[in-house]
Design an enzyme around this catalytic site. Structure first.
Site, PDB file in Angstrom:
ATOM      1  CB  SER A 163      -0.960  -0.044   1.195  1.00 44.12           C
ATOM      2  OG  SER A 163      -1.909   0.991   1.120  1.00 44.12           O
ATOM      3  CG  HIS A 210      -5.349  -0.057  -1.987  1.00 47.12           C
ATOM      4  ND1 HIS A 210      -5.665  -1.084  -1.130  1.00 47.12           N
ATOM      5  CD2 HIS A 210      -4.419   0.699  -1.351  1.00 47.12           C
ATOM      6  CE1 HIS A 210      -4.968  -0.948  -0.009  1.00 47.12           C
ATOM      7  NE2 HIS A 210      -4.200   0.123  -0.123  1.00 47.12           N
ATOM      8  CD  GLU A 237      -7.414  -4.027  -1.722  1.00 53.08           C
ATOM      9  OE1 GLU A 237      -8.118  -5.014  -1.415  1.00 53.08           O
ATOM     10  OE2 GLU A 237      -7.675  -2.862  -1.347  1.00 53.08           O
TER      11      GLU A 237
END
Length: 552
Positions: A163, A210, A237
């Site tokens: 992330s 994401h 993800e």
């Protein structure tokens, strides 16, 4: 900030950090962009976020020394470091990695601590947790800890992040912004894309995470266009992109999207929004590898050549949203409660048919009211369940325009699969056709069920056989679906519409109207085609803003 100025200031900071690095026994070197990075440099592993996948982390460990790896866990980005640190430490220990340690690196002051530098310099794998990418970059930038990380990568250590921990390693990183905002307002901080100076590990790459779930293709396109030679890497993800000097390899459950704008062009008059022609995209799945520099043998089209058949109707209006448009062909707001019939049909027909799915009768009635309020015309609504060949034989000869509105069950697409569709197709040469919302694929060769993630296909009307439109382009997962649908249909031109725009196809050209950009996706020259993956290399994308026109 200019790239040269950014590199100059950063090199100065690294020079000031040199004494700290020498104390740790490390050597310091500045790296050229990823396309020409020096052999022997390490791997940057960009994980797209989501819950930690033990199988994925094991593969990352294997890039270093497996369970024998010295793992330095850096949770600088975390908003709750006291909570996240022990969780990650226990996670790695559960995987059988006794050499995992937590690096106390939560402030800029700690980025100068010799003990921190020693941990980073000794690591085989440095793993950055998720959180806030701005916090991570601000604490590390131009510090000895930053230099220690670069030196570790240069000697062959694996640098991995999930992330936010994966996003900061290019010349710039995405700090905030949505795809819609980036495409409409560019890099404006007033609702557009906010880019900040990155940590420069791979100056030729910008990473977003994401990716599929958040629908971030638009903002990666804009970010990649900010510097020449910058490759965009978007990671889903529970998926990782293994980025090296040679290329990118994919592991995990999802997909990695690579944006290449080397041969792209930008319209001279593109207004305030973002538009581009001939952008190259690669959609990769687990096991796929893309080399940065490929010879011509790797560009062989995998799909058979497709004849570009002309449209078998006068004009075609395709609209992403299902409601009557509130804007005109010039882009100005329309008269409330009416429709710009010139936008849809060129002129106002005396008779208009609305063919609708059984679950879309309320929407069809709103179209009926708006069209009738726009001029002296007769508008008839024919639901799919009541759509008979007798009715069509009666009304088609006197109709000048047809509006198609479908429901979530594709009941109209199903109803037009037999004799009814044949009659509409035969009458199309003198008709102006409008397809809106979930009905936009029906005029093409193949109609895809609205919202389908499995490629559920129905025969289309074939009045525009080379076109495969889809609605809600900038929603999560929409790009993957558009690629899959276009590949399954044999290389049709994919058209990604937004909820507040449409395109007018007439005379061999396509023109955008409404608000926001439209995507055109050429799939007939892909050099890898695996719809089940999906995987596709050498997709060609055009992003058109309102008022822009392109020849088909």
């Amino acid at each position: 900030m200019e790239v040269k100025a950014q590199l100059k200031s950063f090199n100065t900071a690294l020079f000031l950090a040199f004494n700290f690095m020498c104390a740790c026994g490390a050597t310091l070197a500045w790296h050229s962009p990823v396309m020409a990075a020096t052999p022997g440099s390490g791997v940057l592993v960009a994980v797209g976020g989501g819950s930690e996948d033990p199988a994925l982390i094991r593969e990352i460990l294997d890039l270093a020394k497996g369970k024998a790896s010295k793992v330095a866990i850096v949770n600088t980005a975390s908003s709750e470091p006291a909570k996240s640190g022990p969780i990650y430490l226990k996670f790695f220990q559960t995987l059988g990695v006794p050499g995992a340690t937590l690096v106390p690196l939560l402030t800029r002051e700690q980025a100068y601590e010799p003990a921190v530098l020693e941990q980073l310099s000794a690591a085989d794998l440095i793993y950055f947790t998720g959180g806030n990418q701005i916090r991570l970059a601000q604490i590390l930038a131009e510090t000895p800890a930053h230099g220690a990380i670069l030196a570790a990568w240069q000697r062959g250590a694996v640098i991995a992040g999930t992330s936010a921990g994966a996003m900061v390693w290019g010349p710039e990183y995405l700090a905030a912004g949505t795809s819609a905002g980036a495409l409409l307002k560019g890099t404006s901080k007033d609702g557009g894309l906010d880019l900040k100076p990155g940590l420069g590990l791979l100056p030729g790459v910008v990473v977003d995470t994401h990716f599929g779930r958040e629908g971030r293709l638009g903002r990666l396109l804009v970010a990649s266009a900010q510097q020449p030679g910058l490759a965009g890497v978007g990671v889903d993800e529970r998926t990782a992109a293994l980025i090296t000097a040679e290329g990118v390899r994919v592991i995990g459950d999802g997909h990695v999207t690579v944006v290449d704008l080397e041969k792209a062009t930008y319209p001279a008059h593109q207004g305030t929004g973002f538009s581009v022609r001939d952008a190259s995209l690669h959609l990769l799945s687990a096991g796929d590898t893309l080399r940065w520099h490929r010879d011509e043998s790797e560009h062989r089209p995998m799909l058979p050549p497709r004849n570009r058949e002309p449209m078998a109707l006068g004009s075609l209006w395709l609209q992403g949203g299902e409601e009557p448009p509130k804007w005109t062909g010039s882009g100005r707001p329309g008269v409330p409660g009416t429709v710009d019939t010139g936008l849809l049909f060129g002129r106002l027909p005396e008779e208009i048919l609305i063919l609708c799915g059984d679950g879309a009768t309320a929407v069809a009635q709103r179209w009926q009211a708006a069209l009738q309020a726009s001029g002296r015309t007769t508008v008839r609504v024919l639901p799919a369940g009541q759509l008979s060949a007798v009715q069509l034989q009666r009304y088609l000869p006197i109709a000048g325009g047809i509006v198609l509105v479908d429901d979530a069950n594709a009941s109209l697409a199903r109803a037009l699969g037999g004799d009814q569709g044949r009659l509409v197709r035969q009458a199309a040469n003198h008709l102006a056709l409008a397809a809106v919302g979930g009905a936009v694929p029906i005029p093409g060769e193949t109609a895809v069920r609205p919202g389908s993630t499995t490629g559920e296909l129905f025969p289309g009307l074939r009045v525009a056989p080379n076109l495969l439109p889809t609605q809600d382009m900038w929603t999560p997962g929409s790009f993957d679906r558009l690629v899959v649908d276009a590949l399954l249909s044999g290389g049709s031109l994919g058209i990604g519409l937004g909820g507040a725009n449409g395109v007018k196809v007439s005379g061999g050209s396509l023109r955008v109207a409404g608000e926001g950009p439209v995507i055109l996706l050429e799939t007939d020259k892909v050099s890898l085609a695996n719809p089940a993956g999906p995987s596709a290399r050498d997709l060609i994308m055009h992003v058109l803003g309102p008022g822009e026109e392109i020849s088909l």
